[in-house]
Design an enzyme around this catalytic site. Sequence first.
Site, PDB file in Angstrom:
ATOM      1  N   ASP A   7       0.676  -1.451  -0.131  1.00 51.27           N
ATOM      2  CA  ASP A   7       0.032  -0.427   0.334  1.00 51.27           C
ATOM      3  C   ASP A   7       0.890   1.215  -0.280  1.00 51.27           C
ATOM      4  O   ASP A   7       2.118   1.475   0.223  1.00 51.27           O
ATOM      5  CB  ASP A   7      -0.943  -0.126   0.587  1.00 51.27           C
ATOM      6  CG  ASP A   7      -0.305   0.168   2.691  1.00 51.27           C
ATOM      7  OD1 ASP A   7       1.300   0.049   3.150  1.00 51.27           O
ATOM      8  OD2 ASP A   7      -1.270   0.310   3.533  1.00 51.27           O
ATOM      9  N   THR A  66       3.393  -1.633   9.420  1.00 50.75           N
ATOM     10  CA  THR A  66       3.374  -2.110  10.168  1.00 50.75           C
ATOM     11  C   THR A  66       3.580  -3.601   9.513  1.00 50.75           C
ATOM     12  O   THR A  66       3.972  -4.414  10.328  1.00 50.75           O
ATOM     13  CB  THR A  66       2.282  -2.270  10.928  1.00 50.75           C
ATOM     14  OG1 THR A  66       1.392  -2.828  10.339  1.00 50.75           O
ATOM     15  CG2 THR A  66       1.733  -1.199  11.536  1.00 50.75           C
ATOM     16  N   GLY A  69      -1.208  -5.259   8.856  1.00 56.33           N
ATOM     17  CA  GLY A  69      -2.869  -5.959   7.738  1.00 56.33           C
ATOM     18  C   GLY A  69      -2.942  -6.635   6.827  1.00 56.33           C
ATOM     19  O   GLY A  69      -3.819  -7.117   6.123  1.00 56.33           O
ATOM     20  N   HIS A  97       9.992 -23.798   9.309  1.00 60.35           N
ATOM     21  CA  HIS A  97       8.671 -24.256  10.507  1.00 60.35           C
ATOM     22  C   HIS A  97       7.389 -24.830   9.089  1.00 60.35           C
ATOM     23  O   HIS A  97       6.347 -25.641   9.812  1.00 60.35           O
ATOM     24  CB  HIS A  97       8.661 -23.854  10.784  1.00 60.35           C
ATOM     25  CG  HIS A  97       9.290 -24.467  12.451  1.00 60.35           C
ATOM     26  ND1 HIS A  97      10.590 -24.197  13.449  1.00 60.35           N
ATOM     27  CD2 HIS A  97      10.938 -24.408  11.811  1.00 60.35           C
ATOM     28  CE1 HIS A  97      11.164 -25.047  14.210  1.00 60.35           C
ATOM     29  NE2 HIS A  97      12.410 -24.847  12.825  1.00 60.35           N
ATOM     30  N   ASN A  98       6.932 -23.320   8.490  1.00 61.92           N
ATOM     31  CA  ASN A  98       5.720 -23.140   7.816  1.00 61.92           C
ATOM     32  C   ASN A  98       5.398 -22.799   6.827  1.00 61.92           C
ATOM     33  O   ASN A  98       4.063 -22.688   6.143  1.00 61.92           O
ATOM     34  CB  ASN A  98       5.326 -21.659   8.853  1.00 61.92           C
ATOM     35  CG  ASN A  98       5.631 -20.986  10.864  1.00 61.92           C
ATOM     36  OD1 ASN A  98       5.823 -20.049  10.335  1.00 61.92           O
ATOM     37  ND2 ASN A  98       5.382 -21.756  11.237  1.00 61.92           N
ATOM     38  N   HIS A 133       6.544 -30.479  11.048  1.00 64.38           N
ATOM     39  CA  HIS A 133       5.715 -30.217  10.227  1.00 64.38           C
ATOM     40  C   HIS A 133       4.775 -29.211   9.294  1.00 64.38           C
ATOM     41  O   HIS A 133       4.355 -28.973   9.063  1.00 64.38           O
ATOM     42  CB  HIS A 133       7.580 -28.507   9.858  1.00 64.38           C
ATOM     43  CG  HIS A 133       8.700 -28.497  10.781  1.00 64.38           C
ATOM     44  ND1 HIS A 133       8.015 -27.623  11.786  1.00 64.38           N
ATOM     45  CD2 HIS A 133       9.621 -28.653  10.100  1.00 64.38           C
ATOM     46  CE1 HIS A 133       8.930 -27.253  12.434  1.00 64.38           C
ATOM     47  NE2 HIS A 133      10.042 -28.139  12.373  1.00 64.38           N
ATOM     48  N   ARG A 136       2.279 -30.587  11.140  1.00 66.83           N
ATOM     49  CA  ARG A 136       1.137 -29.341  11.193  1.00 66.83           C
ATOM     50  C   ARG A 136       0.822 -28.104  10.392  1.00 66.83           C
ATOM     51  O   ARG A 136      -0.485 -27.276  10.602  1.00 66.83           O
ATOM     52  CB  ARG A 136       2.179 -28.195  11.717  1.00 66.83           C
ATOM     53  CG  ARG A 136       2.873 -29.184  13.026  1.00 66.83           C
ATOM     54  CD  ARG A 136       3.593 -28.145  14.113  1.00 66.83           C
ATOM     55  NE  ARG A 136       4.353 -29.652  15.283  1.00 66.83           N
ATOM     56  CZ  ARG A 136       6.131 -29.232  16.217  1.00 66.83           C
ATOM     57  NH1 ARG A 136       6.207 -28.445  15.785  1.00 66.83           N
ATOM     58  NH2 ARG A 136       5.727 -29.737  16.551  1.00 66.83           N
TER      59      ARG A 136
END
Length: 142
Positions: A7, A66, A69, A97-98, A133, A136
Amino acid sequence: MIALGCDHGGYELMKEVIKYLEEHGLEYKNYGTYSTDSCDYPDYAKKVAEAILSGECEKGILICGTGIGITIAANRYEGIRAANCTNSFMAEATREHNDANILGMGARVIGVGTALKIVDTFLNTPFSDDERHKRRIAKIEN
Ligand SMILES: O=C[C@H](O)[C@H](O)[C@H](O)COP(=O)(O)O
């Protein structure tokens, strides 16, 4: 191929990220925004999420003020795992991990030097492929 979106709050930092990608010969598609005129971050999260889910791009980078959002918005799309990172350790861990497919950053939170280290780590860290991983992530997707 890396999908880029930001943005107005992320626009200046995104210019630095683009410079980094070009210097490293990395291909990208820039989905905007293209100025510091005020706009709505969910619009750009949507474009980048859809670019990844369609297979057009492999990973994405989203920047707002930030990083929060635009990451929240991206995570509303099934199959997107967007991680807002403020340091390289987080970028490394979220890839290992993700298997995060979108990096989020906040231009009002971190400086350019930190941001570029985070981008470098995120793009160069593979998913660990470890069973725990995978299990999960499957739970998230289910
Ligand atoms: O999470 C939202 C982002 O940080 C936005 O960049 C921020 O809310 C934009 O704020 P403003 O419209 O006051 O520039």
